[in-house]
Design a protein around this motif. Sequence first.
Motif, PDB file in Angstrom:
ATOM      1  N   LEU A 282    -136.936  16.539-110.462  1.00 53.96           N
ATOM      2  CA  LEU A 282    -138.023  16.914-111.354  1.00 53.96           C
ATOM      3  C   LEU A 282    -138.159  18.429-111.325  1.00 53.96           C
ATOM      4  N   PRO A 283    -138.474  19.051-112.465  1.00 55.32           N
ATOM      5  CA  PRO A 283    -138.621  20.508-112.474  1.00 55.32           C
ATOM      6  C   PRO A 283    -139.807  20.952-111.629  1.00 55.32           C
ATOM      7  N   ASP A 284    -139.677  22.093-110.959  1.00 54.22           N
ATOM      8  CA  ASP A 284    -140.776  22.610-110.132  1.00 54.22           C
ATOM      9  C   ASP A 284    -142.038  22.830-110.948  1.00 54.22           C
ATOM     10  N   SER A 285    -141.848  23.128-112.235  1.00 54.70           N
ATOM     11  CA  SER A 285    -143.001  23.446-113.080  1.00 54.70           C
ATOM     12  C   SER A 285    -143.938  22.270-113.277  1.00 54.70           C
ATOM     13  N   ILE A 286    -143.500  21.051-112.920  1.00 52.89           N
ATOM     14  CA  ILE A 286    -144.357  19.882-113.141  1.00 52.89           C
ATOM     15  C   ILE A 286    -145.612  19.961-112.282  1.00 52.89           C
ATOM     16  N   CYS A 287    -145.560  20.756-111.229  1.00 50.92           N
ATOM     17  CA  CYS A 287    -146.748  20.910-110.374  1.00 50.92           C
ATOM     18  C   CYS A 287    -147.849  21.687-111.088  1.00 50.92           C
ATOM     19  N   ARG A 288    -147.531  22.287-112.231  1.00 53.86           N
ATOM     20  CA  ARG A 288    -148.554  23.013-112.999  1.00 53.86           C
ATOM     21  C   ARG A 288    -149.214  22.135-114.064  1.00 53.86           C
ATOM     22  N   CYS A 289    -148.834  20.860-114.102  1.00 56.01           N
ATOM     23  CA  CYS A 289    -149.510  19.923-115.005  1.00 56.01           C
ATOM     24  C   CYS A 289    -150.800  19.485-114.303  1.00 56.01           C
ATOM     25  N   TRP A 290    -151.804  20.344-114.370  1.00 63.88           N
ATOM     26  CA  TRP A 290    -153.018  20.185-113.573  1.00 63.88           C
ATOM     27  C   TRP A 290    -153.761  18.886-113.849  1.00 63.88           C
ATOM     28  N   SER A 291    -153.642  18.353-115.075  1.00 64.18           N
ATOM     29  CA  SER A 291    -154.426  17.164-115.444  1.00 64.18           C
ATOM     30  C   SER A 291    -153.699  15.862-115.160  1.00 64.18           C
ATOM     31  N   LEU A 292    -152.462  15.918-114.681  1.00 63.02           N
ATOM     32  CA  LEU A 292    -151.647  14.724-114.501  1.00 63.02           C
ATOM     33  C   LEU A 292    -152.264  13.780-113.464  1.00 63.02           C
ATOM     34  N   ILE A 293    -152.481  12.533-113.879  1.00 61.78           N
ATOM     35  CA  ILE A 293    -153.044  11.533-112.966  1.00 61.78           C
ATOM     36  C   ILE A 293    -152.115  10.328-112.810  1.00 61.78           C
ATOM     37  N   GLU A 294    -151.137  10.178-113.689  1.00 60.99           N
ATOM     38  CA  GLU A 294    -150.205   9.043-113.585  1.00 60.99           C
ATOM     39  C   GLU A 294    -148.795   9.511-113.910  1.00 60.99           C
ATOM     40  N   LEU A 295    -147.889   9.337-112.954  1.00 59.74           N
ATOM     41  CA  LEU A 295    -146.491   9.752-113.125  1.00 59.74           C
ATOM     42  C   LEU A 295    -145.589   8.604-112.706  1.00 59.74           C
ATOM     43  N   ASP A 296    -144.765   8.113-113.645  1.00 65.06           N
ATOM     44  CA  ASP A 296    -143.839   7.013-113.360  1.00 65.06           C
ATOM     45  C   ASP A 296    -142.414   7.546-113.449  1.00 65.06           C
ATOM     46  N   VAL A 297    -141.740   7.612-112.300  1.00 69.50           N
ATOM     47  CA  VAL A 297    -140.356   8.096-112.257  1.00 69.50           C
ATOM     48  C   VAL A 297    -139.415   7.018-111.725  1.00 69.50           C
ATOM     49  N   SER A 298    -139.860   5.760-111.799  1.00 66.32           N
ATOM     50  CA  SER A 298    -139.051   4.669-111.267  1.00 66.32           C
ATOM     51  C   SER A 298    -137.757   4.493-112.064  1.00 66.32           C
ATOM     52  N   PHE A 299    -136.787   3.857-111.423  1.00 70.05           N
ATOM     53  CA  PHE A 299    -135.492   3.568-112.033  1.00 70.05           C
ATOM     54  C   PHE A 299    -134.805   4.834-112.537  1.00 70.05           C
ATOM     55  N   ASN A 300    -134.729   5.809-111.653  1.00 68.89           N
ATOM     56  CA  ASN A 300    -133.965   7.031-111.904  1.00 68.89           C
ATOM     57  C   ASN A 300    -133.046   7.259-110.702  1.00 68.89           C
ATOM     58  N   SER A 301    -132.483   8.440-110.609  1.00 71.67           N
ATOM     59  CA  SER A 301    -131.602   8.772-109.486  1.00 71.67           C
ATOM     60  C   SER A 301    -132.188   9.931-108.697  1.00 71.67           C
ATOM     61  N   LEU A 302    -133.503   9.904-108.524  1.00 73.48           N
ATOM     62  CA  LEU A 302    -134.187  10.997-107.843  1.00 73.48           C
ATOM     63  C   LEU A 302    -133.803  11.050-106.367  1.00 73.48           C
ATOM     64  N   LEU A 303    -133.473  12.230-105.912  1.00 75.93           N
ATOM     65  CA  LEU A 303    -133.117  12.458-104.510  1.00 75.93           C
ATOM     66  C   LEU A 303    -134.176  13.371-103.897  1.00 75.93           C
ATOM     67  N   MET A 304    -135.205  12.791-103.277  1.00 75.55           N
ATOM     68  CA  MET A 304    -136.290  13.575-102.666  1.00 75.55           C
ATOM     69  C   MET A 304    -136.420  13.248-101.191  1.00 75.55           C
ATOM     70  N   ARG A 305    -135.353  12.792-100.620  1.00 76.85           N
ATOM     71  CA  ARG A 305    -135.425  12.332 -99.239  1.00 76.85           C
ATOM     72  C   ARG A 305    -135.540  13.469 -98.227  1.00 76.85           C
ATOM     73  N   SER A 306    -135.422  14.697 -98.674  1.00 82.27           N
ATOM     74  CA  SER A 306    -135.471  15.821 -97.734  1.00 82.27           C
ATOM     75  C   SER A 306    -136.901  16.218 -97.368  1.00 82.27           C
ATOM     76  N   LEU A 307    -137.887  15.634 -98.035  1.00 81.97           N
ATOM     77  CA  LEU A 307    -139.285  15.979 -97.771  1.00 81.97           C
ATOM     78  C   LEU A 307    -139.653  15.636 -96.332  1.00 81.97           C
ATOM     79  N   ARG A 308    -140.238  16.607 -95.609  1.00 84.97           N
ATOM     80  CA  ARG A 308    -140.586  16.400 -94.210  1.00 84.97           C
ATOM     81  C   ARG A 308    -142.094  16.392 -93.960  1.00 84.97           C
ATOM     82  N   PHE A 309    -142.864  17.028 -94.847  1.00 79.03           N
ATOM     83  CA  PHE A 309    -144.310  17.150 -94.636  1.00 79.03           C
ATOM     84  C   PHE A 309    -145.026  16.808 -95.931  1.00 79.03           C
TER      85      PHE A 309
END
Length: 471
Positions: A282-309
Amino acid sequence: MDPHLKSYPLLSYVLSRLPSMSSSKPHSDPPFDLEQPPAPIVDEMPNLSHPKVLASMTQAIFDVAQTRSLLQTLGPRPDHESVDMARYKLAEIDSGLSKSLEELVLSPRPADVDQVEWRANLAQKEQRIRQEAEKEISMYKSILQLDEMHEAYGKLLKQAEERLIKIYEKAGEEEESLEQIEETNPEVVGILEEAQGKGLERVDLCGRKLRFLPEAFGKISGLLSLNLSGNQLEVIPDTLAGLQKLEELNVSSNLLESLPDSIGLLQNLKILDVSGNKLNALPDSICRCWSLIELDVSFNSLLMRSLRFLDAHFNELRGLPDEIGRLTNLEVLNVRCNFSDLTELPESLDKLTNLKELDISNNQINALPDSFGRLDKLTKLNVDQNPLVVPPKEIVDEGVEAVKIFMAERWVDKLAEEERKSMMEVKEVEEAGWLTRSASMLKSYASAVGETVSGYLGSAGLRDLVLDEPR
């Protein structure tokens, strides 16, 4: 002239000839306040005089024009001192808010006030504290948002220049490609024409087999909801950043491999569905979508397993998604103080095999997941201020290892019970089979005996000798 544009001569040239929404022909007079005329780039790139080339280019940089116009209205970029001060103030306010809310949660309940009334009172006070803090926060947030928009604008210019160069090169290699760019579904054309005559709030193009979306869609400024699901889109045009009022965007079940960085400019976007695509990030800029309350990213090939905190405390989370189990490198998870909203944890929590610290305090969780005991690396656990029943308080008081052992034993007992039930079912099936076979055998035996007796009684009219014996 915009200082940014000095480094992008092709973009500067095209911006100076950007058409208005009501006209398909380029203007001779630039609609922007360009203090310096564009460089004589036409001498170096003669195909720029081709109407189709220029038309394609002007569509491709509509997002830049929109952003530039918006920034001219909002003002110049804040200096570093103002940005640093805003960050400091926000941190200070956040710290004060956390302290106030924590004091509120830990405040003792008066003996003459029942629990339901006390919780309602706490909820009212919490809302009042948040509202007061939000008034203060909004001013400093606006400074940071303006700074981020200017930062994003700089990146946008670079990307736009690269797009224009590609369009120009493609035009030189194959002129037919420009006709393909302008080749549009008739229904889409009708929508764009309707948008010029009146404001459209909702557009549904679900399942139309669309392969691309015209850049001009970014001009429907009043659009609130856009459904593009079930098509064959490979890219989303950057011009969608022009949809400043957009609240719902559904691009599920397409062929998208990425989302444009300009999506961060959709400040009013509340619902974003990008499920069923080929996204690997996902683009870093998505964090600036201040009003976002629902995000569905299921059934993709997202690789976010590096998150530690992951810190999501003091929000209004109603739960954690099962997909959190994919964060296999997560070491610290903090979801404390979501109060009455967070009532349970997902079973997939046991997949966080590297989790070391977990804070779920000040919520409404009454039971830990049955698989909790499999969190081998967990060394720090805070479950305070929860109506926890499983495990019981005496186990919690013994520490995290006692909790893990209790939950592990509970998990083993559960598996044993399931195994016992399974064996009972197998046994019942086997017994049912034996009874069926036995009944069949008895039936056959009875039938054979019956036939023998019947034959005996019926043969030659024989009678019981005892009965026939003379008296």
